[in-house]
Design a protein around this motif. Structure first.
Motif: not given
Lengths: 391, 391
Positions: B12, B50, B53-54, B386-387, B390
Motif C-alpha cells: 500500500r 492496480e 484498475t483504479l 487503494a482505500a 476503490a
C-alpha cells in the motif's frame, strides 16, 4: 521512537528504540516498556535480554512503590552507564570543559582546563589533553566526542565558519581535533543548538515538539527544535536568532558586521552594561550585582527587557513554538523583568501563536551544552546498538 | 516518498508512493519508475496494473524521444486527470476564485465570483455557489475542497483566527463552508503556506528542502518549508514572516497592532505608495506604473528594497534556506531593485548561510495558491489510494 511489530527484519529498529527509551527516561519496569512500545511482552523480554548481553542494561530489584502495588511487579530494567560512554566538550573563551557521560546522561568524570590563548591550535591541543585525561580514568568503551563551539559550524566537517568571541573565521577545528585523536568519532556543533537539544531531550522542553532555546552569554546562543527535530536549514547554519535584525536603525554594530542584531540589544555585554558593569564582566559578577539589587529595574535593564520581548514576538510569529527556554544570563535577569518582557512581546506578537507559547527557564543549568554534545554522539551510537556495541 | 521492498503488507505504501511520483512528475516510462522507486520491474508492473484498475493511470504510446533511443522503449505511464479530481478555492477581498484540478495538477475548469461584502457568511455562500457550479460541469469524482484564506488559520477546524484584510477575527469559516457542502472534505489553509507548498512541489523550489516563500500583495503572505516539510509550529500558525519586527522604532503601525512589522515596510500598500499610487491600488495598476518607469528607482522604492533585504537577512540567519521565492508584487519590483536588495541583505546576513541562499521568482504565477490548496487534498487522498479510490 517508532516501534514496528510483526516484521522480524525490523527487530534492530525495535532494539534501538527500546534502548533509546531507557537512555532518555532512565530505569523502567518491563510493563512500562511493553505499554510505551506497543510490543508484546515476549518481544520486550527478548529485546531486554539482547541488551543485557550487550552489557548496556541490567534487570532486577523492585522499586519501593511497585512493592506495595497489586500483583507481581515486573522487573526493573536499568541502563548501565559504566560500560559504554561518550565524551562531551565545551569550548569557551580561554577555557574548555569536558565530561565523560554514560548511558542515560550520567556524568561520570569531569575535567576543565585553561588555554594560553584562543587560537584554534591551542584549543585543539587543550581538548585533546582533556580527552586523554578522562580516557585514562575509565575502563568503559568510549565511543566518540561531541564538541560545543560558540560559532557558526559547518556540520559536514566541523569547520568553524565564524566564532566571533574566539576570533575564528573558517577554521578547520573538526579536522584539527580529529588529527589529535585518531580512531575517535568527533562531531562539532553550535552551543545554542546543543542547549536546545539537551533541554528538549532531558530538560524543560520535554514533551514539546516546537522549542526555541535562547541563551544570552557573551552574545546570544540559540537553537530551534521544529516538529521534534533540530532546525538545520540547507547547511546546518539555521537558528542564529541572535542575528535577527531588531533595530537596524539606531542600533549598535554587532560583531557580525550588521547593525541592530538582537544580540547587541539583549546579549551578555548589553546586560552587563545595563547593570553598570564593564561589557566583559563574568557571569558570576553579573549574578552578584543582580542579587544585590532590589526594587525597580534600571532604565537600561528595562530596555533589554523591551528588546527581549520584541525579538521573542518575531520568533513567536515565525516559528509558533510551544516553549521558549531562556538560558544563560537571560535566565538570571528574566525573573526581575518578566512582566516587561511579556508586555513587549504581546505588543508585537500575533494573538493566535502568542496564546500557545510558554516562556520558561532551563532545567539543566550549566550542563545543558555538555549533555547536548553527548547526545549527538549517542544518537549515532544508538541508531543500531547491536552493530555498534557488539564486543 | 519512501519505497520499501520485500514486505508484502507494505505494498500500500508503494502504491501510494508510485501514484504520488506520477502526480508530481507527470507521465513517466516504466523504466524510470523502476529506477526512481528502486523496486523491481515486476513489482512496478503489478502496481501500475492496480492503478489502472483504479482508473487513475493509463499506459501506452511512446514519446518521440524514446522512439529513436536504443532497445525497446518501455511503456509510458500517464496519470489520468479526468476521473479523480479535487477543488481548490482562493478567498480574496471581495472575491473568490475556484478551480477543479485533476491528478498531476491539471486545471480542468475554473470559476470566479464577486462578493457583495466581505462577511464570513457571504464568502461561505460564494464559495459554496462556485463549488456547485464546477461540480455540475464534471463527471469525475470530486474528493474535497482546499481553501486559501489570507489570514492566520487554526488548521484543526479551519477557524480563521485573524484575517485583517477581510476584517475577520475568530471566524469559524471552515465550519460554515462545511455546513453548506455536506459530504465534502473541507480544509482551510493560509495563502502563503499554500504558495510555498505549490512552488516546492511544482514550481521554482523543486529540489530544495529548505524554502521560504514571501509574497507581498496587500500585506505579506508567506510560508516556509523546512527539511522538505511545511513549517507548522505548535498550532499551525508558523511562517508569519510579514510580522517579523524590522523597525520597531520609527516604523508604521501594522494592522496586527504592532509597530514596524516587515509587511508595513515591504507590503503591497507600501509598494503602491512608493510608486505614487494610493495604498489600495490593484496589482495591475502597480504593474502598469512599474512598466512605465525607466532608470533609477525612486527613493521610496529604494527604501522598500532596503527593508526587503533587512528582513531577508533575518530569514537567512534564522532558517538558512536554500531558496527564497519572491512572489506577488515583490516579483514585480524585484528585478528593478535586485542589486539594492542584495546589498542590504548581505550587510545583515551571516556569510555562511548567505552563501547558500538563492533568491528566485515564482514559476507558478497566479495559480500557485490554488495548486497548493489542491495539494492539501491530494496529500490526504493519495496517502492510501487503494482505500480512497476503490469504486
Amino acid at each position: 521512537v517508532q516501534f514496528i511489530s510483526g516484521s522480524p527484519e525490523l527487530s534492530r529498529t525495535n532494539l534501538a528504540g527500546l534502548l533509546r527509551l531507557l537512555h532518555l527516561n532512565g530505569p523502567m519496569r518491563r510493563a512500562q516498556l511493553t505499554r510505551l512500545t506497543g510490543l508484546n511482552r515476549s518481544t520486550v523480554g527478548a529485546l531486554v535480554a539482547e541488551l543485557e548481553t550487550l552489557g548496556v542494561v541490567e534487570e532486577g530489584g523492585f522499586p519501593a512503590a511497585a512493592a506495595v502495588g497489586r500483583g507481581r511487579p515486573s522487573m526493573i530494567v536499568r541502563p548501565r552507564s559504566e560500560k559504554v560512554q561518550v565524551l562531551a566538550a565545551e569550548v569557551m573563551v580561554g577555557q574548555a570543559s569536558i565530561a565523560l557521560i554514560g548511558l542515560s546522561g550520567t556524568v561520570i568524570h569531569r575535567a576543565h582546563g585553561r588555554a594560553a590563548d584562543n587560537t584554534v591550535h591551542t584549543m585543539a591541543d587543550l581538548v585533546a589533553d582533556l580527552v586523554a585525561e578522562l580516557i585514562a580514568r575509565t575502563s568503559g568503551r568510549v565511543y566518540g566526542l561531541g564538541i560545543s563551539v560558540p560559532g557558526v559550524i559547518r556540520i559536514a566537517d566541523g569547520n568553524v565558519r565564524f566564532a566571533p568571541n574566539l576570533g575564528w573565521h573558517d577554521q578547520p577545528f573538526g579536522e584539527l581535533v580529529s588529527a589529535r585523536l585518531p580512531g575517535l568519532v568527533v562531531r562539532i556543533r553550535n552551543d545554542g543548538d546543543l542547549g536546545a537539544l539537551a533541554e528538549y531531550l532531558r530538560g524543560a522542553a520535554r514533551g514539546y515538539d516546537d522549542v526555541v532555546f535562547v541563551a544570552g552569554e557573551t552574545g546570544v546562543g540559540s537553537g530551534v527544535i521544529v516538529g521534534g527535530e533540530p532546525l538545520l536549514g540547507a547547511g546546518g547554519y539555521a537558528g542564529e536568532l541572535g542575528h535577527m535584525s531588531v533595530r537596524e536603525q539606531g542600533g549598535r554594530r554587532c560583531r557580525c558586521g550588521a547593525v541592530g542584531c538582537w544580540e547587541t540589544e539583549i546579549g551578555g555585554e548589553c546586560i552587563a552594561e545595563a547593570l553598570g558593569l564593564p561589557a566583559d564582566a563574568s557571569h558570576d559578577e553579573v549574578v552578584a550585582v543582580l542579587r544585590s539589587k532590589d526594587g525597580q529595574p534600571s532604565q537600561q535593564l528595562a530596555q533589554v527587557a523591551h528588546y527581549l520581548g520584541v525579538g521573542l514576538a518575531s520568533i513567536v510569529n515565525l516559528l509558533n513554538p510551544g516553549l521558549i527556554v531562556l538560558g544563560g544570563l537571560l535566565r538570571e535577569i528574566y525573573p526581575a523583568v518578566a512582566d516587561a518582557v511579556r508586555v513587549s512581546m504581546l505588543a508585537s506578537a500575533l494573538a493566535a501563536p502568542a496564546e500557545q507559547v510558554t516562556l520558561s527557564l532551563p532545567e539543566l543549568g550549566g550542563d545543558a551544552v555538555l549533555l547536548g554534545a553527548a547526545e549527538v554522539i549517542w544518537q549515532e551510537l544508538l541508531a543500531d546498538p547491536a552493530a555498534t556495541l557488539a564486543p
